[in-house]
Design an enzyme around this catalytic site. Structure first.
Site, PDB file in Angstrom:
ATOM      1  N   VAL A  45       0.940  -1.283  -0.191  1.00  8.76           N
ATOM      2  CA  VAL A  45       0.026   0.030  -0.092  1.00  8.76           C
ATOM      3  C   VAL A  45       0.717   1.409  -0.036  1.00  8.76           C
ATOM      4  O   VAL A  45       0.800   2.246  -0.883  1.00  8.76           O
ATOM      5  CB  VAL A  45      -0.950  -0.100   1.245  1.00  8.76           C
ATOM      6  CG1 VAL A  45      -1.743   1.377   1.286  1.00  8.76           C
ATOM      7  CG2 VAL A  45      -1.916  -1.067   1.065  1.00  8.76           C
ATOM      8  N   CYS A  46       2.002   1.422   1.021  1.00  5.29           N
ATOM      9  CA  CYS A  46       2.944   2.358   1.084  1.00  5.29           C
ATOM     10  C   CYS A  46       3.543   2.815  -0.292  1.00  5.29           C
ATOM     11  O   CYS A  46       3.802   3.614  -0.794  1.00  5.29           O
ATOM     12  CB  CYS A  46       4.007   2.203   1.934  1.00  5.29           C
ATOM     13  SG  CYS A  46       3.262   2.031   3.566  1.00  5.29           S
ATOM     14  N   THR A  47       3.689   1.628  -1.348  1.00  2.47           N
ATOM     15  CA  THR A  47       4.460   1.480  -2.167  1.00  2.47           C
ATOM     16  C   THR A  47       3.677   2.401  -3.518  1.00  2.47           C
ATOM     17  O   THR A  47       4.289   3.586  -4.011  1.00  2.47           O
ATOM     18  CB  THR A  47       4.891   0.448  -2.859  1.00  2.47           C
ATOM     19  OG1 THR A  47       5.715  -0.161  -2.078  1.00  2.47           O
ATOM     20  CG2 THR A  47       5.462   0.482  -4.220  1.00  2.47           C
ATOM     21  N   LEU A  50       3.554   6.524  -1.841  1.00  8.60           N
ATOM     22  CA  LEU A  50       4.539   7.105  -2.067  1.00  8.60           C
ATOM     23  C   LEU A  50       4.819   7.374  -3.732  1.00  8.60           C
ATOM     24  O   LEU A  50       5.278   8.702  -4.133  1.00  8.60           O
ATOM     25  CB  LEU A  50       5.991   6.461  -1.667  1.00  8.60           C
ATOM     26  CG  LEU A  50       6.169   6.458  -0.310  1.00  8.60           C
ATOM     27  CD1 LEU A  50       6.980   5.400   0.169  1.00  8.60           C
ATOM     28  CD2 LEU A  50       6.467   7.635   0.334  1.00  8.60           C
TER      29      LEU A  50
END
Length: 213
Positions: A45-47, A50
């Site tokens: 999810v963070c990928t 960002l």
């Protein structure tokens, strides 16, 4: 430390990052800031978050906003992760990622919630104004990606309402009508501040075109 609240001074810190050592208040200077946390590097999810944030670089820049992320892994890990983000999201990460291995920033900003996880940060967002005051806090569960279009919308609202005597209504987007604050009652002042006029739906609910458009 007590939980941060709206209007509090954003805690300053010095921490290593993917772009060298960051002194937070110095980094922000006279800009607005968005500080947002990530549970760990190489998380799916963070990928996506960002990568999308990197694609919004021009949108943040035109609003005078500096973006900075934080993850509990170290600088070497961040470097490898950035390569992954750039490749998979077809972009170039253009903002620092703090290496918060000692949890210094996570603790200052109360980003670790033990009932969710004792080791990783929740998915928090802080919008900070040029006076270094916290103006928005949103915390998401780790499984839910953030809506960065909403973060831009809130920044638009904060910057507008700071400079004009208005508030923004439900689902407001930049360019929509706004609401005159109820405390403003003097007819001459209203005429001066809102030359486009306004519609009084109720004495407390007065709608006017966005003043800076």
């Amino acid at each position: 430390m007590a939980t941060l609240r709206l209007g509090d001074l954003a805690p300053d810190f010095e921490q290593k990052s993917s772009a060298g050592t960051i002194k937070f208040h110095e980094f922000l200077g006279n800009s607005w800031g968005v500080l947002f946390s990530h549970p760990a590097d190489f998380t799916p999810v963070c990928t996506t978050e960002l990568g999308y944030t990197a694609k919004l670089a021009d949108e943040f820049a035109k609003r005078g906003v500096k973006v900075i992320a934080v993850s509990v892994d170290d600088v070497d890990s961040h470097g490898k992760w950035i390569d992954d983000i750039n490749e998979t999201q077809k972009t170039t990460v253009n903002f620092p990622i703090l290496a918060d291995a000692d949890r210094k920033v996570s603790d200052l900003y109360d980003m670790i919630h033990p009932n969710a996880s004792t080791t990783v940060t929740v998915r928090s967002v802080f919008i900070i104004d040029p006076a270094k005051k916290v103006r928005l806090i949103i915390t998401y569960p780790a499984s839910t990606g953030r809506n960065f279009n909403e973060i831009l919308r809130v920044i638009d609202s904060l910057q507008l309402t700071d400079s004009h005597s208005v508030a923004t209504p439900v689902n407001w987007e930049d360019g929509d009508d706004v609401i005159i604050v109820p405390s403003l009652k003097d007819p001459e002042v209203l005429k001066q501040k809102f030359p486009k006029g306004y519609t009084e739906i109720r004495p407390y609910l007065r709608v006017t075109p966005q003043p800076n458009k």
